[in-house]
Design a protein around this motif. Structure first.
Motif, PDB file in Angstrom:
ATOM      1  N   ASP A 248      96.334 -35.610  54.861  1.00  0.00           N
ATOM      2  CA  ASP A 248      95.350 -35.313  55.905  1.00  0.00           C
ATOM      3  C   ASP A 248      95.507 -33.868  56.375  1.00  0.00           C
ATOM      4  N   ILE A 249      95.218 -32.935  55.443  1.00  0.00           N
ATOM      5  CA  ILE A 249      95.364 -31.517  55.796  1.00  0.00           C
ATOM      6  C   ILE A 249      94.033 -30.783  55.668  1.00  0.00           C
ATOM      7  N   TYR A 250      92.948 -31.541  55.559  1.00  0.00           N
ATOM      8  CA  TYR A 250      91.647 -30.915  55.337  1.00  0.00           C
ATOM      9  C   TYR A 250      90.834 -30.927  56.623  1.00  0.00           C
ATOM     10  N   PRO A 251      90.693 -29.768  57.272  1.00  0.00           N
ATOM     11  CA  PRO A 251      89.941 -29.723  58.538  1.00  0.00           C
ATOM     12  C   PRO A 251      88.482 -30.085  58.318  1.00  0.00           C
ATOM     13  N   LYS A 252      87.952 -30.883  59.220  1.00  0.00           N
ATOM     14  CA  LYS A 252      86.580 -31.354  59.088  1.00  0.00           C
ATOM     15  C   LYS A 252      85.597 -30.361  59.716  1.00  0.00           C
ATOM     16  N   ARG A 253      84.420 -30.298  59.119  1.00  0.00           N
ATOM     17  CA  ARG A 253      83.337 -29.505  59.704  1.00  0.00           C
ATOM     18  C   ARG A 253      82.462 -30.426  60.541  1.00  0.00           C
ATOM     19  N   GLU A 470      92.216 -31.754  47.117  1.00  0.00           N
ATOM     20  CA  GLU A 470      91.544 -30.570  47.656  1.00  0.00           C
ATOM     21  C   GLU A 470      90.044 -30.625  47.385  1.00  0.00           C
ATOM     22  N   VAL A 471      89.681 -31.002  46.184  1.00  0.00           N
ATOM     23  CA  VAL A 471      88.262 -31.122  45.829  1.00  0.00           C
ATOM     24  C   VAL A 471      87.571 -32.132  46.738  1.00  0.00           C
ATOM     25  N   LEU A 472      88.201 -33.288  46.903  1.00  0.00           N
ATOM     26  CA  LEU A 472      87.593 -34.346  47.720  1.00  0.00           C
ATOM     27  C   LEU A 472      87.647 -34.013  49.207  1.00  0.00           C
ATOM     28  N   GLY A 473      88.684 -33.289  49.630  1.00  0.00           N
ATOM     29  CA  GLY A 473      88.844 -32.996  51.046  1.00  0.00           C
ATOM     30  C   GLY A 473      87.967 -31.879  51.556  1.00  0.00           C
ATOM     31  N   ASP A 476      81.396 -30.487  49.517  1.00  0.00           N
ATOM     32  CA  ASP A 476      80.219 -31.260  49.914  1.00  0.00           C
ATOM     33  C   ASP A 476      79.602 -31.961  48.708  1.00  0.00           C
ATOM     34  N   ARG A 477      79.851 -31.380  47.534  1.00  0.00           N
ATOM     35  CA  ARG A 477      79.334 -31.930  46.288  1.00  0.00           C
ATOM     36  C   ARG A 477      80.272 -31.469  45.181  1.00  0.00           C
ATOM     37  N   VAL A 478      80.390 -32.265  44.118  1.00  0.00           N
ATOM     38  CA  VAL A 478      81.385 -31.975  43.079  1.00  0.00           C
ATOM     39  C   VAL A 478      80.737 -32.015  41.700  1.00  0.00           C
ATOM     40  N   TYR A 479      80.987 -30.953  40.931  1.00  0.00           N
ATOM     41  CA  TYR A 479      80.688 -30.971  39.504  1.00  0.00           C
ATOM     42  C   TYR A 479      82.021 -31.136  38.761  1.00  0.00           C
ATOM     43  N   VAL A 480      81.999 -31.899  37.673  1.00  0.00           N
ATOM     44  CA  VAL A 480      83.205 -32.091  36.867  1.00  0.00           C
ATOM     45  C   VAL A 480      82.942 -31.532  35.472  1.00  0.00           C
ATOM     46  N   MET A 481      83.855 -30.643  35.021  1.00  0.00           N
ATOM     47  CA  MET A 481      83.703 -30.013  33.705  1.00  0.00           C
ATOM     48  C   MET A 481      84.730 -30.528  32.710  1.00  0.00           C
ATOM     49  N   ALA A 482      84.325 -30.545  31.458  1.00  0.00           N
ATOM     50  CA  ALA A 482      85.237 -30.821  30.341  1.00  0.00           C
ATOM     51  C   ALA A 482      84.617 -30.179  29.113  1.00  0.00           C
ATOM     52  N   ALA A 495      82.165 -39.677  45.373  1.00  0.00           N
ATOM     53  CA  ALA A 495      83.269 -39.158  44.562  1.00  0.00           C
ATOM     54  C   ALA A 495      84.597 -39.784  44.962  1.00  0.00           C
ATOM     55  N   ASP A 496      85.423 -40.051  43.984  1.00  0.00           N
ATOM     56  CA  ASP A 496      86.812 -40.423  44.231  1.00  0.00           C
ATOM     57  C   ASP A 496      87.643 -39.912  43.061  1.00  0.00           C
ATOM     58  N   GLN A 497      88.955 -40.014  43.184  1.00  0.00           N
ATOM     59  CA  GLN A 497      89.835 -39.413  42.189  1.00  0.00           C
ATOM     60  C   GLN A 497      89.644 -40.023  40.805  1.00  0.00           C
TER      61      GLN A 497
END
Length: 506
Positions: A248-253, A470-473, A476-482, A495-497
């Motif tokens: 719980d180290i991600y400050p909320k907006r 960090e990505v989840l915390g 606002d939106r996540v793209y995943v690359m491979a 999104a989840d891990q």
């Protein structure tokens, strides 16, 4: 006699107070293919560097038992002498020398000081046959593709009569065919009695060829899975890789308000002429004003390459596709064009590419925008001091003064200086590549707080990160690359891990 060729018992390793490995126990049976898996930073490469003598005996605690004997390797040559070879993702070959010269470099076929080149070529052909590579041994390394160079590196290791071969992310830079050839080679080496340890993020490779797989997480060995017992399954590996709670180290907006698209790219591709392949392929993404867009993915997925292709293309990729800035077509021939258009990029390698370590805070912060502290081509020293002091204060850089040499700062404070350097150019879109790599939790929280403040002031951020928490915390939106492609787009609500890891390992 033990069935294990290798036993690493209670291995612990620290770097300036940071615990990289904590009492790791790791066993490998003779003749098996054993994978090491885990998130970036889990300790996989560190454990293998301990084993191979990169980190010599005395710099870690615990015991290495190889072939039934306790080993105290003082250097890499000691582990090679014992029968252990290691191959890194970045190959250690001489591009302007021939294949046979590379295979026996440092291990020359000689009598006294006279090298027998004819015998060298004959033995090189034997090594090439072992790895299934059909090339003229007189071919220069630079004339081979990456996949064939990888096989030459393995042939080089085999020429030293190794019995345990370690491969660290060997397929990260390979295309699908070359990757499959390498996996087939592992199967063949197993038949020849050679034990293999392979580090990989690609779970399909683990499932395809592993006899066993050990999962590391946060410097600890979590479990060892056995294929013969049906334990090596994607969902089981992922669960063990990401099985911790998000800190719980991600400050909320408080207020999230997004405007129109500030950046949009369509069918965006980047071809690396040196590697001879696409590093980014058919990417479609957009970033809205006031939004933090996370880009997740494993090592070699193309995240940094995408960032560089957007930021004026400093690596001179061949680019295709369309870019829209604030709804209007845009293109950059140089990084200065991107800066002038309001885009800034904070590199993942702050020490190598982001900062001048032998210079002070003042010079670093103004380095990307000297015009901002100059008048008629002459730097105004007073203005430079004012600007540097302002960013030192606003970014909470802990240092006695702006005259402090940046190389003497902690990692977190170096990162803040790197951030300040790019904030001074006045960007509208900030690309942060691994913004908290190698810094402590307190400094991370401060970086996150700064990011939220920038967003509240109307900036947009693309955040590339290997840390799923960090990505989840922060996103606002996540793209995943491979493999250079966008494999998935997730709202932060869905999104989840495990979903991210599933896309990342496709």
């Amino acid at each position: 006699m033990s069935d294990y060729i290798l036993e690493m018992n209670n291995i612990s390793k620290e770097f300036t107070g940071v615990k990289a490995l904590t009492e790791v126990n790791f066993k490998v049976a003779k003749g098996e293919i054993h994978f090491l898996v885990g998130e970036n930073g889990a300790g996989k490469s560190t454990l293998m560097k301990v084993l191979s003598g990169v980190y010599p005996h005395g710099t870690y605690s615990g015991d290495i038992v190889f072939d039934g004997k306790v080993q105290k390797f003082g250097k890499i040559a000691d582990s090679v002498q014992a029968g252990i070879g290691i191959i890194y993702q970045e190959l250690a070959l001489f591009p302007d020398l021939s294949v046979y010269e590379n295979i026996f470099a440092g291990n020359e076929v000689a009598r006294g000081s006279i090298i027998n080149w004819n015998k060298t070529i004959v033995q090189a052909k034997e090594m090439l046959a072992k790895v299934g590579l059909s090339v003229n041994p007189e071919t220069l390394i630079k004339d081979l593709g990456v996949g064939k160079q990888q096989l030459v590196e393995i042939a080089k290791a085999l020429s030293k009569n190794i019995r345990l071969l370690i491969l660290d992310e060997p397929t990260a830079a390979l295309n699908e065919n070359d990757s499959e050839n390498l996996l087939n080679l592992l199967r063949e080496l197993k038949k020849q009695g050679i034990t293999c340890i392979m580090i990989s993020h690609k779970l399909k490779e683990v499932i395809a060829v592993a006899d066993k797989a050990t999962v590391l997480r946060d410097g600890r060995a979590i479990c060892t899975l056995d294929a013969s017992k049906g334990e090596i399954k994607e969902n089981v590996i992922i669960k063990n890789m990401v099985g911790r709670e998000i800190e719980d180290i991600y400050p909320k907006r408080a207020n999230k308000s997004f405007g129109d698209n500030i950046l949009e790219v369509k069918n965006w591709s980047a071809f690396d002429t040196q590697l001879g392949r696409h590093v980014v392929k058919d990417v479609n993404l957009h970033v809205k004003k006031g939004e933090i867009v996370g880009i997740a993915g494993l090592m070699g997925s193309g995240r940094t390459e995408l960032a560089l292709s957007l930021f004026g293309n400093p690596r001179s990729y061949k680019l295709q596709g369309d870019m829209l800035l604030n709804g209007k077509p845009g293109s950059f021939k140089h990084t200065s064009d991107a800066i002038n258009a309001g885009i800034a990029y904070v590199t993942e390698d702050r020490k190598g590419n982001g900062l001048f370590l032998i210079q002070d805070i003042r010079n670093n912060i103004t380095a990307a925008n000297l015009r901002g502290v100059a008048s008629k081509g002459v730097i105004n020293g007073n203005e430079e001091v004012r600007v540097a002091q302002s960013y030192k204060d606003s970014l909470y850089v802990k240092a006695p003064s702006i005259e402090q040499i940046v190389g003497n700062l902690s990692g977190g404070n170096q990162q803040k200086v790197s951030l300040g350097k790019w904030l001074f150019v006045g960007p509208k879109l900030l690309i942060l590549d691994e913004p908290t790599r190698g810094i402590d939790v307190g400094a991370k929280f401060e970086i996150y707080t700064i990011m939220n403040k920038l967003i509240s002031e109307g900036m947009s951020i693309i955040m590339i990160s290997s840390e799923l928490g960090e990505v989840l915390g922060m996103s606002d939106r996540v793209y995943v690359m491979a493999e250079g492609r966008i494999k998935g787009e997730l709202s932060i609500e869905e999104a989840d891990q495990e979903k991210i890891m599933q896309f990342a390992t496709q």
